[in-house]
Design a protein around this motif. Structure first.
Motif, PDB file in Angstrom:
ATOM      1  N   ASN A  62      -4.261   1.820 -11.989  1.00 11.93           N
ATOM      2  CA  ASN A  62      -2.943   1.567 -11.420  1.00 11.93           C
ATOM      3  C   ASN A  62      -2.880   0.592 -10.252  1.00 11.93           C
ATOM      4  OD1 ASN A  62      -1.109   3.720 -12.826  1.00 11.93           O
ATOM      5  ND2 ASN A  62      -2.982   4.826 -12.252  1.00 11.93           N
ATOM      6  N   ALA A  63      -3.983   0.358  -9.537  1.00 10.47           N
ATOM      7  CA  ALA A  63      -3.920  -0.459  -8.316  1.00 10.47           C
ATOM      8  C   ALA A  63      -3.384  -1.859  -8.588  1.00 10.47           C
ATOM      9  CB  ALA A  63      -5.293  -0.529  -7.663  1.00 10.47           C
ATOM     10  N   TRP A  64      -3.708  -2.424  -9.743  1.00  6.25           N
ATOM     11  CA  TRP A  64      -3.284  -3.789 -10.061  1.00  6.25           C
ATOM     12  C   TRP A  64      -1.769  -3.911 -10.101  1.00  6.25           C
ATOM     13  CZ3 TRP A  64      -0.290  -4.609 -14.400  1.00  6.25           C
ATOM     14  CH2 TRP A  64      -0.232  -3.575 -15.329  1.00  6.25           C
ATOM     15  N   LYS A  65      -1.070  -2.829 -10.393  1.00  5.33           N
ATOM     16  CA  LYS A  65       0.392  -2.864 -10.458  1.00  5.33           C
ATOM     17  C   LYS A  65       1.013  -3.176  -9.101  1.00  5.33           C
ATOM     18  CE  LYS A  65       0.305   0.792 -13.969  1.00  5.33           C
ATOM     19  NZ  LYS A  65       0.678   2.209 -14.252  1.00  5.33           N
ATOM     20  N   TYR A  66       0.262  -2.924  -8.044  1.00  4.07           N
ATOM     21  CA  TYR A  66       0.757  -3.109  -6.680  1.00  4.07           C
ATOM     22  C   TYR A  66       0.076  -4.284  -5.974  1.00  4.07           C
ATOM     23  CZ  TYR A  66       2.450   1.396  -8.037  1.00  4.07           C
ATOM     24  OH  TYR A  66       3.056   2.399  -8.750  1.00  4.07           O
ATOM     25  N   GLY A  67      -0.725  -5.031  -6.736  1.00  3.70           N
ATOM     26  CA  GLY A  67      -1.357  -6.232  -6.204  1.00  3.70           C
ATOM     27  C   GLY A  67      -2.768  -6.049  -5.705  1.00  3.70           C
ATOM     28  N   PHE A  68      -3.362  -4.862  -5.911  1.00  2.00           N
ATOM     29  CA  PHE A  68      -4.678  -4.582  -5.348  1.00  2.00           C
ATOM     30  C   PHE A  68      -5.784  -4.656  -6.403  1.00  2.00           C
ATOM     31  CE2 PHE A  68      -1.669  -2.432  -2.543  1.00  2.00           C
ATOM     32  CZ  PHE A  68      -2.048  -2.967  -1.319  1.00  2.00           C
ATOM     33  N   PHE A  69      -6.976  -5.053  -5.964  1.00  2.00           N
ATOM     34  CA  PHE A  69      -8.153  -5.066  -6.826  1.00  2.00           C
ATOM     35  C   PHE A  69      -9.383  -4.680  -6.029  1.00  2.00           C
ATOM     36  CE2 PHE A  69      -8.601  -9.128  -4.783  1.00  2.00           C
ATOM     37  CZ  PHE A  69      -9.941  -9.463  -4.851  1.00  2.00           C
ATOM     38  N   GLN A  70     -10.446  -4.336  -6.737  1.00  3.67           N
ATOM     39  CA  GLN A  70     -11.713  -3.942  -6.130  1.00  3.67           C
ATOM     40  C   GLN A  70     -12.621  -5.160  -6.093  1.00  3.67           C
ATOM     41  OE1 GLN A  70     -13.813  -0.962  -8.380  1.00  3.67           O
ATOM     42  NE2 GLN A  70     -15.683  -1.144  -7.155  1.00  3.67           N
ATOM     43  N   PRO A  71     -12.879  -5.754  -4.926  1.00  2.00           N
ATOM     44  CA  PRO A  71     -13.674  -6.983  -4.885  1.00  2.00           C
ATOM     45  C   PRO A  71     -15.155  -6.795  -5.150  1.00  2.00           C
ATOM     46  CG  PRO A  71     -13.041  -6.336  -2.669  1.00  2.00           C
ATOM     47  CD  PRO A  71     -12.327  -5.413  -3.605  1.00  2.00           C
ATOM     48  N   TYR A  72     -15.694  -5.632  -4.803  1.00  2.00           N
ATOM     49  CA  TYR A  72     -17.133  -5.422  -4.933  1.00  2.00           C
ATOM     50  C   TYR A  72     -17.415  -4.371  -6.004  1.00  2.00           C
ATOM     51  CZ  TYR A  72     -16.778  -7.830  -0.504  1.00  2.00           C
ATOM     52  OH  TYR A  72     -16.454  -8.735   0.477  1.00  2.00           O
ATOM     53  N   THR A  73     -17.595  -4.858  -7.220  1.00  2.00           N
ATOM     54  CA  THR A  73     -17.894  -4.005  -8.360  1.00  2.00           C
ATOM     55  C   THR A  73     -19.406  -3.915  -8.535  1.00  2.00           C
ATOM     56  OG1 THR A  73     -17.652  -5.958  -9.753  1.00  2.00           O
ATOM     57  CG2 THR A  73     -15.721  -4.541  -9.516  1.00  2.00           C
ATOM     58  N   PHE A 121       0.829  -1.208   0.000  1.00  2.00           N
ATOM     59  CA  PHE A 121       0.000   0.000   0.000  1.00  2.00           C
ATOM     60  C   PHE A 121       0.862   1.255   0.000  1.00  2.00           C
ATOM     61  CE2 PHE A 121      -1.861   3.470   2.483  1.00  2.00           C
ATOM     62  CZ  PHE A 121      -2.831   3.864   1.578  1.00  2.00           C
ATOM     63  N   TYR A 122       1.942   1.284   0.789  1.00  2.00           N
ATOM     64  CA  TYR A 122       2.808   2.459   0.811  1.00  2.00           C
ATOM     65  C   TYR A 122       3.341   2.767  -0.589  1.00  2.00           C
ATOM     66  CZ  TYR A 122       2.928   1.906   5.924  1.00  2.00           C
ATOM     67  OH  TYR A 122       2.591   1.798   7.250  1.00  2.00           O
ATOM     68  N   LYS A 123       3.762   1.731  -1.308  1.00  2.00           N
ATOM     69  CA  LYS A 123       4.271   1.923  -2.667  1.00  2.00           C
ATOM     70  C   LYS A 123       3.189   2.496  -3.576  1.00  2.00           C
ATOM     71  CE  LYS A 123       7.706  -1.777  -2.333  1.00  2.00           C
ATOM     72  NZ  LYS A 123       8.111  -3.143  -2.797  1.00  2.00           N
ATOM     73  N   MET A 124       1.970   1.974  -3.436  1.00  2.00           N
ATOM     74  CA  MET A 124       0.871   2.475  -4.251  1.00  2.00           C
ATOM     75  C   MET A 124       0.546   3.923  -3.890  1.00  2.00           C
ATOM     76  SD  MET A 124      -2.939   0.897  -4.962  1.00  2.00           S
ATOM     77  CE  MET A 124      -3.608   1.116  -3.294  1.00  2.00           C
ATOM     78  N   ALA A 125       0.476   4.234  -2.613  1.00  2.00           N
ATOM     79  CA  ALA A 125       0.123   5.581  -2.172  1.00  2.00           C
ATOM     80  C   ALA A 125       1.174   6.596  -2.610  1.00  2.00           C
ATOM     81  CB  ALA A 125      -0.051   5.608  -0.660  1.00  2.00           C
ATOM     82  N   GLN A 126       2.443   6.201  -2.569  1.00  2.00           N
ATOM     83  CA  GLN A 126       3.520   7.099  -2.993  1.00  2.00           C
ATOM     84  C   GLN A 126       3.445   7.361  -4.500  1.00  2.00           C
ATOM     85  OE1 GLN A 126       6.858   4.926  -1.434  1.00  2.00           O
ATOM     86  NE2 GLN A 126       6.329   5.444   0.685  1.00  2.00           N
TER      87      GLN A 126
END
Length: 228
Positions: free
Chosen positions: A151-162, A60-65
């Motif tokens: 961009n979130a996918w680049k850091y391993g994150f996804f939105q579970p509830y679309t 998350f820190y990497k994504m936020a930065q």
């Protein structure tokens, strides 16, 4: 399907993930004292008592930065919530709403999970900036969501509830604020399939409705098929 589940369980155990206990799946622990959790740095959160698993926090820190370099601010407004915290949220709503137990439970489940069924128990999920759907209709909210989608996918994150569509027809309403760290959350979701039953969902108002609403299949597992 059962064979696949057994094989996956063997794989995650072999890889060293057998320490993910049923108590962790159900949120029956304290993240403040759990060795796998870390407190989120205050510059990335709306108060000083947010916790996530260490691997999730670093991602998350990497994504936020990266977002900050693009002029986007990402602020965690909800992170790990254990069973006790989820129960407080749930029962505040349960006793506020009117109607039959079924009516109350069904209404709460639009956006809030039953204690013992929330992805927030796992330390892999968090809410960003605002949990008010209207925020994401504002220019600022739209910019945040657009950046996350791209961009979130680049850091391993996804939105579970679309949003609901042909691939996701049940479960919680769309949550543009809720993001999940896929490398760990997938392991927890599979472990949940294998280890948790309706006998484990108890101890709060309306718990008796869980099985009739099939909350494990219709809510816990109701994310995009490719993310299950």
């Amino acid at each position: 399907m059962r064979v696949c589940a057994i094989i996956f369980f063997f794989i995650i155990t072999t890889l060293g993930h057998s320490q993910y206990t049923k108590e962790e799946l159900l949120g029956r622990f304290d993240p403040e004292t759990h060795s796998d959790f870390v407190r989120i740095k205050t510059e990335y959160a709306n108060h000083p008592n947010h916790y996530l698993r260490k691997e999730v926090a670093e991602a998350f820190y990497k994504m936020a930065q990266a977002a900050q370099r693009d002029g986007i601010t990402l602020t965690i407004v909800s992170s790990t919530r254990n069973y006790a915290r989820q129960k407080t949220i749930w029962e505040n709503k349960y006793h506020k709403f009117a109607g039959t137990p079924f009516d109350r439970v069904h209404r709460i489940l639009q956006y809030s999970s039953m204690p013992g069924t929330s992805r927030h128990h796992w330390g892999t999920d968090f809410d960003l900036n605002s949990v008010d759907p209207e925020y994401f209709n504002t220019p600022a909210g739209q910019r945040v969501y657009k950046w996350l989608r791209e961009n979130a996918w680049k850091y391993g994150f996804f939105q579970p509830y679309t949003s609901f569509d042909d691939t996701r027809s049940s479960g919680y309403f769309e949550e543009k604020w809720h993001w999940s760290y896929k490398p760990l959350a997938d392991l927890f979701l599979w472990a949940y399939r294998l280890m948790v039953s309706y006998d484990d969902i108890y101890g709060f108002s309306g718990a008796e409705i869980a099985k009739s609403l099939n909350v494990i299949d219709n809510y816990v597992l109701s994310i995009l098929p490719e993310e299950r």
